[in-house]
Design an enzyme around this catalytic site. Structure first.
Site: not given
Ligand code: HPA
Length: 278
Positions: A33, A64, A86, A88-89, A116, A217-218, A241, A253
Protein backbone atom coordinates in the site's frame (compact mmCIF):
# COMPACT_ATOMS: atom_id res chain seq x y z
CA UNK A 1 -13.33 -17.80 0.55
CA UNK A 2 -12.05 -21.32 0.06
CA UNK A 3 -11.72 -21.18 -3.70
CA UNK A 4 -9.02 -23.62 -4.66
CA UNK A 5 -6.38 -23.05 -7.27
CA UNK A 6 -5.20 -26.17 -9.07
CA UNK A 7 -1.72 -26.84 -10.36
CA UNK A 8 -3.17 -26.64 -13.88
CA UNK A 9 -4.49 -23.14 -13.21
CA UNK A 10 -1.11 -22.06 -11.85
CA UNK A 11 0.55 -23.49 -14.96
CA UNK A 12 -1.96 -21.72 -17.23
CA UNK A 13 -1.29 -18.37 -15.57
CA UNK A 14 2.48 -18.96 -15.72
CA UNK A 15 2.34 -20.00 -19.38
CA UNK A 16 0.44 -16.84 -20.28
CA UNK A 17 2.98 -14.64 -18.47
CA UNK A 18 5.93 -16.53 -19.94
CA UNK A 19 4.57 -16.26 -23.47
CA UNK A 20 4.50 -12.48 -23.15
CA UNK A 21 7.87 -11.88 -21.55
CA UNK A 22 11.01 -10.97 -23.41
CA UNK A 23 13.25 -11.73 -20.42
CA UNK A 24 13.47 -14.34 -17.67
CA UNK A 25 13.14 -12.50 -14.35
CA UNK A 26 15.28 -13.53 -11.39
CA UNK A 27 13.78 -11.41 -8.63
CA UNK A 28 10.09 -10.96 -7.82
CA UNK A 29 8.83 -7.89 -5.99
CA UNK A 30 5.43 -7.43 -4.37
CA UNK A 31 4.76 -3.78 -3.56
CA UNK A 32 2.45 -2.81 -0.74
CA UNK A 33 0.00 0.00 0.00
CA UNK A 34 1.32 3.38 -1.04
CA UNK A 35 4.68 1.85 -1.98
CA UNK A 36 4.09 0.83 -5.54
CA UNK A 37 5.70 3.73 -7.41
CA UNK A 38 8.98 1.79 -7.34
CA UNK A 39 7.56 -0.10 -10.34
CA UNK A 40 7.69 3.16 -12.32
CA UNK A 41 11.51 3.04 -12.23
CA UNK A 42 11.77 -0.31 -13.98
CA UNK A 43 13.70 0.03 -17.25
CA UNK A 44 12.56 -1.47 -20.55
CA UNK A 45 9.33 -2.24 -18.76
CA UNK A 46 6.82 -4.66 -20.16
CA UNK A 47 3.47 -3.99 -18.53
CA UNK A 48 0.71 -6.56 -18.26
CA UNK A 49 -2.55 -5.58 -16.53
CA UNK A 50 -3.54 -8.32 -14.09
CA UNK A 51 -6.98 -8.49 -15.70
CA UNK A 52 -5.39 -9.93 -18.85
CA UNK A 53 -4.00 -12.91 -16.95
CA UNK A 54 -6.02 -16.07 -16.32
CA UNK A 55 -7.00 -16.82 -12.69
CA UNK A 56 -5.21 -13.69 -11.47
CA UNK A 57 -6.83 -12.00 -8.43
CA UNK A 58 -7.75 -8.33 -8.96
CA UNK A 59 -7.33 -5.75 -6.21
CA UNK A 60 -10.37 -3.92 -4.94
CA UNK A 61 -8.53 -1.52 -2.61
CA UNK A 62 -7.62 2.11 -3.19
CA UNK A 63 -3.87 2.52 -3.51
CA UNK A 64 -3.21 -0.81 -5.18
CA UNK A 65 -2.89 -0.57 -8.93
CA UNK A 66 -3.07 -3.87 -10.62
CA UNK A 67 -0.36 -4.63 -13.12
CA UNK A 68 2.70 -6.68 -13.64
CA UNK A 69 5.82 -4.73 -14.57
CA UNK A 70 8.73 -6.77 -15.90
CA UNK A 71 12.07 -5.29 -16.86
CA UNK A 72 15.40 -4.31 -15.37
CA UNK A 73 16.28 -2.61 -12.13
CA UNK A 74 19.96 -2.11 -11.33
CA UNK A 75 20.80 -4.60 -14.05
CA UNK A 76 18.64 -7.36 -12.53
CA UNK A 77 15.70 -8.78 -14.43
CA UNK A 78 12.74 -8.16 -12.13
CA UNK A 79 9.07 -9.18 -11.99
CA UNK A 80 7.18 -6.49 -10.12
CA UNK A 81 3.66 -6.89 -8.80
CA UNK A 82 2.39 -3.31 -8.72
CA UNK A 83 -0.40 -4.01 -6.28
CA UNK A 84 -1.44 -7.13 -4.44
CA UNK A 85 -4.64 -8.60 -3.09
CA UNK A 86 -5.44 -9.38 0.51
CA UNK A 87 -7.41 -12.12 2.18
CA UNK A 88 -9.85 -9.53 3.56
CA UNK A 89 -10.95 -8.66 0.04
CA UNK A 90 -12.69 -12.02 -0.08
CA UNK A 91 -10.10 -13.98 -2.02
CA UNK A 92 -9.01 -17.37 -0.78
CA UNK A 93 -5.47 -17.83 0.50
CA UNK A 94 -4.75 -19.83 -2.68
CA UNK A 95 -5.86 -16.89 -4.83
CA UNK A 96 -3.92 -14.37 -2.73
CA UNK A 97 -0.74 -16.38 -3.26
CA UNK A 98 -1.23 -17.36 -6.92
CA UNK A 99 1.27 -14.70 -8.11
CA UNK A 100 3.97 -16.28 -5.90
CA UNK A 101 3.25 -19.70 -7.41
CA UNK A 102 3.59 -18.18 -10.85
CA UNK A 103 6.93 -16.69 -9.83
CA UNK A 104 7.99 -20.15 -8.69
CA UNK A 105 6.95 -21.64 -12.06
CA UNK A 106 9.02 -18.94 -13.78
CA UNK A 107 12.00 -20.05 -11.66
CA UNK A 108 12.29 -16.72 -9.88
CA UNK A 109 14.81 -17.26 -7.08
CA UNK A 110 14.21 -14.33 -4.76
CA UNK A 111 11.03 -12.68 -3.51
CA UNK A 112 11.16 -9.13 -2.13
CA UNK A 113 7.96 -8.12 -0.32
CA UNK A 114 6.99 -4.71 0.98
CA UNK A 115 4.02 -3.62 3.02
CA UNK A 116 2.60 -0.78 5.04
CA UNK A 117 2.40 -1.60 8.73
CA UNK A 118 1.49 -0.12 12.06
CA UNK A 119 4.45 0.38 14.40
CA UNK A 120 4.07 -1.48 17.69
CA UNK A 121 7.65 -1.12 18.87
CA UNK A 122 7.64 2.13 20.88
CA UNK A 123 10.89 3.24 19.20
CA UNK A 124 9.28 3.29 15.77
CA UNK A 125 7.85 6.47 14.23
CA UNK A 126 5.74 6.88 11.09
CA UNK A 127 8.03 7.09 8.08
CA UNK A 128 10.45 4.48 9.44
CA UNK A 129 11.46 1.55 7.32
CA UNK A 130 11.67 -1.85 9.03
CA UNK A 131 13.58 -4.85 7.81
CA UNK A 132 11.44 -7.90 8.57
CA UNK A 133 13.58 -10.40 10.45
CA UNK A 134 10.74 -12.81 11.21
CA UNK A 135 6.98 -12.91 11.34
CA UNK A 136 4.12 -14.02 13.52
CA UNK A 137 1.67 -16.00 11.41
CA UNK A 138 -1.40 -15.12 13.43
CA UNK A 139 -3.83 -15.76 10.59
CA UNK A 140 -2.13 -19.14 10.14
CA UNK A 141 -2.47 -19.93 13.83
CA UNK A 142 -6.17 -19.24 13.45
CA UNK A 143 -6.41 -21.74 10.59
CA UNK A 144 -5.74 -19.48 7.60
CA UNK A 145 -2.51 -20.92 6.24
CA UNK A 146 -2.30 -20.93 2.42
CA UNK A 147 -0.80 -24.42 2.51
CA UNK A 148 -3.85 -26.02 4.14
CA UNK A 149 -5.35 -28.67 1.87
CA UNK A 150 -3.83 -31.50 -0.14
CA UNK A 151 -0.12 -30.84 -0.63
CA UNK A 152 1.14 -30.43 -4.18
CA UNK A 153 4.28 -32.53 -3.69
CA UNK A 154 5.72 -31.48 -7.04
CA UNK A 155 5.94 -27.86 -5.88
CA UNK A 156 6.92 -28.19 -2.22
CA UNK A 157 7.01 -30.30 0.94
CA UNK A 158 4.02 -31.09 3.17
CA UNK A 159 5.70 -29.56 6.23
CA UNK A 160 7.98 -26.76 5.07
CA UNK A 161 10.59 -25.42 7.45
CA UNK A 162 10.06 -21.78 8.47
CA UNK A 163 13.08 -21.35 10.75
CA UNK A 164 14.64 -18.93 8.28
CA UNK A 165 11.65 -17.46 6.55
CA UNK A 166 13.67 -14.31 5.84
CA UNK A 167 16.99 -15.18 4.25
CA UNK A 168 20.00 -14.30 6.41
CA UNK A 169 22.22 -13.41 3.50
CA UNK A 170 19.58 -11.10 2.05
CA UNK A 171 19.09 -9.50 5.47
CA UNK A 172 22.80 -8.70 5.51
CA UNK A 173 22.69 -7.31 1.98
CA UNK A 174 19.80 -5.05 3.02
CA UNK A 175 21.67 -3.82 6.10
CA UNK A 176 24.70 -3.08 3.95
CA UNK A 177 22.66 -1.31 1.28
CA UNK A 178 20.91 0.87 3.89
CA UNK A 179 24.19 1.80 5.52
CA UNK A 180 25.74 2.71 2.20
CA UNK A 181 22.74 4.89 1.33
CA UNK A 182 22.77 6.56 4.77
CA UNK A 183 19.30 5.26 5.58
CA UNK A 184 18.51 4.12 9.09
CA UNK A 185 16.75 0.83 9.05
CA UNK A 186 14.68 -0.52 11.92
CA UNK A 187 14.44 -4.28 12.31
CA UNK A 188 11.76 -6.46 13.77
CA UNK A 189 8.99 -9.01 13.73
CA UNK A 190 5.93 -8.46 11.52
CA UNK A 191 2.61 -9.75 12.82
CA UNK A 192 0.25 -10.76 10.01
CA UNK A 193 -3.47 -10.44 10.70
CA UNK A 194 -6.38 -10.88 8.31
CA UNK A 195 -7.88 -7.38 8.73
CA UNK A 196 -9.72 -5.41 7.42
CA UNK A 197 -10.59 -3.79 10.75
CA UNK A 198 -7.61 -2.19 12.43
CA UNK A 199 -6.61 -3.62 15.80
CA UNK A 200 -8.22 -2.76 19.11
CA UNK A 201 -5.88 -1.40 21.80
CA UNK A 202 -6.17 -4.81 23.51
CA UNK A 203 -5.19 -6.59 20.26
CA UNK A 204 -2.13 -4.35 20.07
CA UNK A 205 -1.05 -4.90 23.67
CA UNK A 206 -1.40 -8.64 23.04
CA UNK A 207 0.76 -8.38 19.90
CA UNK A 208 3.36 -6.38 21.76
CA UNK A 209 3.81 -8.96 24.52
CA UNK A 210 3.85 -11.66 21.83
CA UNK A 211 6.95 -10.03 20.34
CA UNK A 212 5.55 -8.09 17.39
CA UNK A 213 7.26 -4.88 16.29
CA UNK A 214 4.88 -4.09 13.45
CA UNK A 215 1.42 -5.24 12.36
CA UNK A 216 -0.27 -5.50 8.99
CA UNK A 217 -2.73 -7.39 6.83
CA UNK A 218 -0.57 -8.98 4.16
CA UNK A 219 2.81 -10.56 3.38
CA UNK A 220 2.73 -13.64 5.61
CA UNK A 221 0.71 -15.78 3.13
CA UNK A 222 3.02 -14.84 0.25
CA UNK A 223 6.14 -15.53 2.30
CA UNK A 224 4.77 -18.88 3.47
CA UNK A 225 4.12 -19.97 -0.11
CA UNK A 226 7.46 -18.63 -1.34
CA UNK A 227 9.31 -20.66 1.30
CA UNK A 228 7.24 -23.73 0.47
CA UNK A 229 8.35 -23.26 -3.13
CA UNK A 230 12.01 -22.87 -2.16
CA UNK A 231 12.36 -19.15 -2.89
CA UNK A 232 14.57 -16.92 -0.75
CA UNK A 233 12.71 -14.00 0.81
CA UNK A 234 13.49 -10.44 1.82
CA UNK A 235 10.81 -8.24 3.39
CA UNK A 236 10.35 -4.61 4.40
CA UNK A 237 7.61 -2.83 6.29
CA UNK A 238 7.00 0.86 5.85
CA UNK A 239 5.82 2.09 9.24
CA UNK A 240 2.84 4.22 8.33
CA UNK A 241 1.36 4.92 11.74
CA UNK A 242 1.98 4.33 15.38
CA UNK A 243 -0.16 1.48 16.65
CA UNK A 244 -2.47 2.88 19.20
CA UNK A 245 -1.95 0.76 22.30
CA UNK A 246 -3.88 3.06 24.62
CA UNK A 247 -6.78 3.93 22.33
CA UNK A 248 -5.93 7.65 22.23
CA UNK A 249 -5.69 8.07 18.44
CA UNK A 250 -7.32 6.58 15.38
CA UNK A 251 -5.71 4.93 12.36
CA UNK A 252 -6.93 5.70 8.84
CA UNK A 253 -6.18 4.30 5.40
CA UNK A 254 -5.35 7.87 4.29
CA UNK A 255 -2.47 8.21 6.74
CA UNK A 256 -1.18 4.82 5.61
CA UNK A 257 -1.09 6.04 2.00
CA UNK A 258 0.46 9.39 2.97
CA UNK A 259 3.33 7.74 4.88
CA UNK A 260 4.03 5.67 1.79
CA UNK A 261 5.13 8.81 -0.01
CA UNK A 262 7.86 9.40 2.61
CA UNK A 263 8.91 5.78 2.78
CA UNK A 264 8.98 4.94 -0.93
CA UNK A 265 12.23 6.82 -1.76
CA UNK A 266 14.00 5.04 1.12
CA UNK A 267 12.63 1.65 0.11
CA UNK A 268 13.72 2.30 -3.44
CA UNK A 269 17.30 3.12 -2.43
CA UNK A 270 17.67 0.08 -0.21
CA UNK A 271 16.06 -2.31 -2.70
CA UNK A 272 18.22 -0.92 -5.50
CA UNK A 273 21.29 -1.43 -3.32
CA UNK A 274 20.32 -5.04 -2.65
CA UNK A 275 19.70 -5.70 -6.35
CA UNK A 276 23.11 -4.25 -7.20
CA UNK A 277 24.83 -6.56 -4.74
CA UNK A 278 23.11 -9.78 -5.83
N1 HPA B 1 -2.65 -2.12 11.47
C1 HPA B 1 -2.79 -3.06 10.52
N2 HPA B 1 -2.41 -2.89 9.27
C2 HPA B 1 -1.83 -1.73 8.96
C3 HPA B 1 -1.65 -0.72 9.91
C4 HPA B 1 -2.08 -0.92 11.24
O1 HPA B 1 -1.95 -0.07 12.14
N3 HPA B 1 -1.04 0.31 9.27
C5 HPA B 1 -0.85 -0.08 7.99
N4 HPA B 1 -1.34 -1.31 7.79
Amino acid sequence: MFEKITLEQIKEAAAEVRSRLAIAPRVGLILGSGLNTLADSVENAQIIPFRELPHWPLSTVMGHSGQLVVGNLEGQPVFVMQGRVHYYEGYSMAQVTLPVRVMQMLKIEILVVTNAAGGINPNFVPGDMMLITDHLNLAGMAGLNPLIGPNLDEIGPRFPDMSQAYDRLLLDLARGAAKKAGISLQEGVYAGLSGPSFETPADLRFLRVAGADAVGMSTVPEVTVARHGGMRVLGFSGISNKANLDGSTITTHEEVMEAGRVITPKMEKVIRGVLRSL
